[in-house]
Design a protein around this motif. Structure first.
Motif, mmCIF file in Angstrom:
data_model
loop_
_atom_site.group_PDB
_atom_site.id
_atom_site.type_symbol
_atom_site.label_atom_id
_atom_site.label_comp_id
_atom_site.label_asym_id
_atom_site.label_seq_id
_atom_site.Cartn_x
_atom_site.Cartn_y
_atom_site.Cartn_z
ATOM 1 N N HIS A 101 0.805 -1.227 0.000
ATOM 2 C CA HIS A 101 0.000 0.000 0.000
ATOM 3 C C HIS A 101 0.839 1.277 0.000
ATOM 4 C CE1 HIS A 101 -0.382 -1.118 4.530
ATOM 5 N NE2 HIS A 101 0.695 -0.363 4.370
ATOM 6 N N GLU A 145 -8.529 5.845 -0.674
ATOM 7 C CA GLU A 145 -8.411 5.219 -1.988
ATOM 8 C C GLU A 145 -8.100 6.313 -3.011
ATOM 9 O OE1 GLU A 145 -10.984 2.523 -5.159
ATOM 10 O OE2 GLU A 145 -11.974 3.485 -3.457
ATOM 11 N N PHE A 196 -7.136 0.194 -0.664
ATOM 12 C CA PHE A 196 -7.661 -0.600 -1.774
ATOM 13 C C PHE A 196 -9.032 -1.165 -1.418
ATOM 14 C CE2 PHE A 196 -3.115 -0.624 -2.256
ATOM 15 C CZ PHE A 196 -2.923 -0.502 -3.621
ATOM 16 N N ARG A 249 -10.583 -4.244 -6.213
ATOM 17 C CA ARG A 249 -9.308 -3.864 -6.820
ATOM 18 C C ARG A 249 -8.213 -4.876 -6.478
ATOM 19 N NH1 ARG A 249 -6.134 -2.766 -10.686
ATOM 20 N NH2 ARG A 249 -4.409 -1.347 -10.271
ATOM 21 N N LEU A 250 -8.203 -5.355 -5.253
ATOM 22 C CA LEU A 250 -7.211 -6.354 -4.856
ATOM 23 C C LEU A 250 -7.380 -7.640 -5.652
ATOM 24 C CD1 LEU A 250 -7.288 -5.808 -0.997
ATOM 25 C CD2 LEU A 250 -5.355 -5.324 -2.512
#
Length: 229
Positions: A132, A170, A186, A190-191
């Motif tokens: 991240h 985000e 996230f 999206r992950l």
């Protein structure tokens, strides 16, 4: 004059458009409300749960901080290599390992993008804080590294900021460079989209606020377990 002749040249140029974090200062001042500073000797709950259920011979952790997960692995008979960008964090990790009598772990202060790990294969790779903080162009390179060093049927445990929580906001990939972000959150979708390109999703859920004398977990993180596909 600066010219872009290689992919590395391009990545270095893009790095200049990101702020980054001075991690040595972070670990010296210790003035941020980060749980991994407060609980710096407690492993993540997902790591404890995983080791209880799987027979792992060797592991690699990126962004190991002061060694809490790596030391736990070593004390459970897992040969472990652990890396962090901060020399201060690594010195603290080595001290914590000595105090815990954890012998099956090697700590190194290294930039993972400068490492040559291509000849190594691990049953498990852990990231509890790097992804991240990476700029979008480095995420792609990072995914390649994780995939290349995992053994067949190896597992990747990832903990990262969850959108809508306190860890970070985000931000889409274009905005990342405009606003010079140092960390982003996230969504679950999206992950799955990003990591699903290379891995099978074993588990992906929002963490809970859990702390005891053996482990911890936080609701501001997504807990992800991927298997090499």
């Amino acid at each position: 004059m600066n010219f872009i002749n290689t992919i590395d040249d391009l990545f270095c140029m893009l790095d200049r458009y990101t702020e980054g974090v001075d991690w040595n200062t972070f670990y010296i001042k210790r003035d941020k409300p980060a749980p991994f500073l407060k609980y710096n000797k407690l492993p993540d709950k997902c790591v404890v749960d995983f080791i209880r259920e799987h027979n792992i011979k060797n592991a690699c952790e990126f962004g190991c901080g002061e060694g809490r997960n790596a030391i736990y692995l070593a004390k459970n008979d897992v040969d472990t290599e652990a890396y962090d960008l901060s020399e201060i964090a690594i010195e603290n990790a080595k001290r914590n390992a000595r105090e815990s009598k954890a012998e099956k772990v090697v700590f190194k202060a290294e930039n993972i993008f400068a490492l040559d790990l291509m000849e190594k294969k691990f049953d498990l790779v852990i990231d509890s804080g790097i992804f991240h903080h990476l700029a979008p162009h480095r995420r792609l390179q990072y995914r390649d590294i994780v995939s290349s060093i995992l053994a067949e049927d190896g597992y990747f445990i990832l903990l990262c900021f969850a959108a809508g929580q306190d860890g970070a906001d985000e931000v889409d990939d274009y905005e990342f460079y405009k606003s010079k972000q140092t960390g982003v959150a996230f969504t679950e979708e999206r992950l799955k989209e990003f990591w699903g390109e290379r891995f099978y999703v074993v588990d992906l859920h929002k963490g809970e606020n859990i702390v005891d004398n053996q482990m911890w977990e936080s609701e501001y993180l997504y807990v992800c377990v991927f298997k090499k596909d």
